[in-house]
Write a protein that holds these residues in place. Sequence first.
Motif, PDB file in Angstrom:
ATOM      1  N   LEU A   1      55.150   9.983  91.887  1.00 30.02           N
ATOM      2  CA  LEU A   1      54.993  11.433  91.997  1.00 30.02           C
ATOM      3  C   LEU A   1      56.260  12.108  92.507  1.00 30.02           C
ATOM      4  CD1 LEU A   1      51.348  11.895  93.274  1.00 30.02           C
ATOM      5  CD2 LEU A   1      52.301  12.569  91.086  1.00 30.02           C
ATOM      6  N   LYS A   2      57.027  11.423  93.347  1.00 28.08           N
ATOM      7  CA  LYS A   2      58.289  12.005  93.824  1.00 28.08           C
ATOM      8  C   LYS A   2      59.276  12.167  92.678  1.00 28.08           C
ATOM      9  CE  LYS A   2      58.279  10.767  98.669  1.00 28.08           C
ATOM     10  NZ  LYS A   2      58.943  10.081  99.767  1.00 28.08           N
ATOM     11  N   LYS A   3      59.207  11.253  91.699  1.00 29.37           N
ATOM     12  CA  LYS A   3      60.080  11.378  90.524  1.00 29.37           C
ATOM     13  C   LYS A   3      59.616  12.516  89.622  1.00 29.37           C
ATOM     14  CE  LYS A   3      61.456   6.547  90.221  1.00 29.37           C
ATOM     15  NZ  LYS A   3      61.335   5.313  89.431  1.00 29.37           N
ATOM     16  N   LEU A   4      58.293  12.688  89.494  1.00 28.58           N
ATOM     17  CA  LEU A   4      57.750  13.695  88.595  1.00 28.58           C
ATOM     18  C   LEU A   4      57.771  15.103  89.174  1.00 28.58           C
ATOM     19  CD1 LEU A   4      54.638  11.766  87.202  1.00 28.58           C
ATOM     20  CD2 LEU A   4      56.827  12.141  86.078  1.00 28.58           C
ATOM     21  N   ILE A   5      57.561  15.211  90.487  1.00 22.27           N
ATOM     22  CA  ILE A   5      57.471  16.518  91.137  1.00 22.27           C
ATOM     23  C   ILE A   5      58.651  16.672  92.091  1.00 22.27           C
ATOM     24  CG2 ILE A   5      56.066  18.002  92.602  1.00 22.27           C
ATOM     25  CD1 ILE A   5      53.662  16.245  91.699  1.00 22.27           C
ATOM     26  N   PRO A   6      59.567  17.567  91.780  1.00 21.51           N
ATOM     27  CA  PRO A   6      60.721  17.739  92.682  1.00 21.51           C
ATOM     28  C   PRO A   6      60.294  18.403  93.990  1.00 21.51           C
ATOM     29  CG  PRO A   6      60.760  19.382  90.961  1.00 21.51           C
ATOM     30  CD  PRO A   6      59.618  18.453  90.640  1.00 21.51           C
ATOM     31  N   ALA A   7      61.061  18.139  95.030  1.00 20.72           N
ATOM     32  CA  ALA A   7      60.802  18.749  96.332  1.00 20.72           C
ATOM     33  C   ALA A   7      61.125  20.240  96.264  1.00 20.72           C
ATOM     34  CB  ALA A   7      61.633  18.068  97.402  1.00 20.72           C
ATOM     35  N   ILE A   8      60.364  21.029  96.983  1.00 18.47           N
ATOM     36  CA  ILE A   8      60.565  22.474  97.023  1.00 18.47           C
ATOM     37  C   ILE A   8      61.561  22.793  98.129  1.00 18.47           C
ATOM     38  CG2 ILE A   8      59.440  24.685  97.440  1.00 18.47           C
ATOM     39  CD1 ILE A   8      56.857  23.410  96.411  1.00 18.47           C
ATOM     40  N   ARG A   9      62.601  23.536  97.771  1.00 17.44           N
ATOM     41  CA  ARG A   9      63.613  23.921  98.758  1.00 17.44           C
ATOM     42  C   ARG A   9      63.236  25.260  99.374  1.00 17.44           C
ATOM     43  NH1 ARG A   9      66.926  20.598 100.841  1.00 17.44           N
ATOM     44  NH2 ARG A   9      68.327  22.319 101.251  1.00 17.44           N
ATOM     45  N   ILE A  10      63.157  25.289 100.714  1.00 20.30           N
ATOM     46  CA  ILE A  10      62.899  26.523 101.451  1.00 20.30           C
ATOM     47  C   ILE A  10      64.018  26.648 102.475  1.00 20.30           C
ATOM     48  CG2 ILE A  10      61.274  27.769 102.910  1.00 20.30           C
ATOM     49  CD1 ILE A  10      59.061  26.002 101.723  1.00 20.30           C
ATOM     50  N   GLY A  11      65.072  27.337 102.104  1.00 20.37           N
ATOM     51  CA  GLY A  11      66.238  27.439 102.982  1.00 20.37           C
ATOM     52  C   GLY A  11      66.888  26.081 103.138  1.00 20.37           C
ATOM     53  N   ASN A  12      66.996  25.605 104.371  1.00 21.93           N
ATOM     54  CA  ASN A  12      67.591  24.300 104.647  1.00 21.93           C
ATOM     55  C   ASN A  12      66.563  23.175 104.658  1.00 21.93           C
ATOM     56  OD1 ASN A  12      70.129  25.390 104.904  1.00 21.93           O
ATOM     57  ND2 ASN A  12      69.903  25.751 107.099  1.00 21.93           N
ATOM     58  N   ILE A  13      65.315  23.503 104.419  1.00 18.53           N
ATOM     59  CA  ILE A  13      64.235  22.522 104.489  1.00 18.53           C
ATOM     60  C   ILE A  13      63.801  22.137 103.082  1.00 18.53           C
ATOM     61  CG2 ILE A  13      61.873  22.121 105.259  1.00 18.53           C
ATOM     62  CD1 ILE A  13      62.395  24.146 107.474  1.00 18.53           C
ATOM     63  N   SER A  14      63.553  20.851 102.889  1.00 18.60           N
ATOM     64  CA  SER A  14      63.038  20.353 101.617  1.00 18.60           C
ATOM     65  C   SER A  14      61.596  19.902 101.831  1.00 18.60           C
ATOM     66  CB  SER A  14      63.899  19.181 101.141  1.00 18.60           C
ATOM     67  OG  SER A  14      63.404  18.680  99.941  1.00 18.60           O
ATOM     68  N   LEU A  15      60.666  20.504 101.108  1.00 21.94           N
ATOM     69  CA  LEU A  15      59.242  20.217 101.266  1.00 21.94           C
ATOM     70  C   LEU A  15      58.773  19.332 100.123  1.00 21.94           C
ATOM     71  CD1 LEU A  15      56.693  20.805 102.920  1.00 21.94           C
ATOM     72  CD2 LEU A  15      56.343  22.808 101.480  1.00 21.94           C
ATOM     73  N   ASP A  16      58.357  18.102 100.465  1.00 23.28           N
ATOM     74  CA  ASP A  16      57.882  17.144  99.469  1.00 23.28           C
ATOM     75  C   ASP A  16      56.361  17.183  99.433  1.00 23.28           C
ATOM     76  OD1 ASP A  16      57.712  15.094  97.637  1.00 23.28           O
ATOM     77  OD2 ASP A  16      57.882  13.528  99.153  1.00 23.28           O
ATOM     78  N   LEU A  17      55.808  17.542  98.288  1.00 17.64           N
ATOM     79  CA  LEU A  17      54.363  17.683  98.147  1.00 17.64           C
ATOM     80  C   LEU A  17      53.703  16.503  97.451  1.00 17.64           C
ATOM     81  CD1 LEU A  17      54.248  21.426  97.090  1.00 17.64           C
ATOM     82  CD2 LEU A  17      53.813  20.467  99.341  1.00 17.64           C
TER      83      LEU A  17
END
Length: 99
Positions: free
Chosen positions: A64-80
């Motif tokens: 899922l990490k390969k299929l769904i990129p992490a969301i960037r919120i400023g300097n934070i990367s949110l992995d869903l």
Amino acid sequence: MLASPTDTILLVVYYVLFVFYLFIIGRLVVEVVRGFARDWRPAGGTAVSLELMYRVTDPPVKLLKKLIPAIRIGNISLDLSMMILLIVVYIVMRVIDPR
């Protein structure tokens, strides 16, 4: 009243998914703990149980990490990826619930 073989198989799959669901929740808790206590190093039985938990949950989480990129919120990367996996497993459990 005897259950049909299909109901028995669905019940076994349901409980396997339930254990997997618990492993995902456990992994989320461990990652939050590691985020706050970076110097925490599990030892003994805890390390063995965490290794089992990571071995079981790593393949779908990595996929899922390969299929769904992490969301960037400023300097934070949110992995869903783990949250989405948790929701998908829960939905599948509700669909195949033989009760």
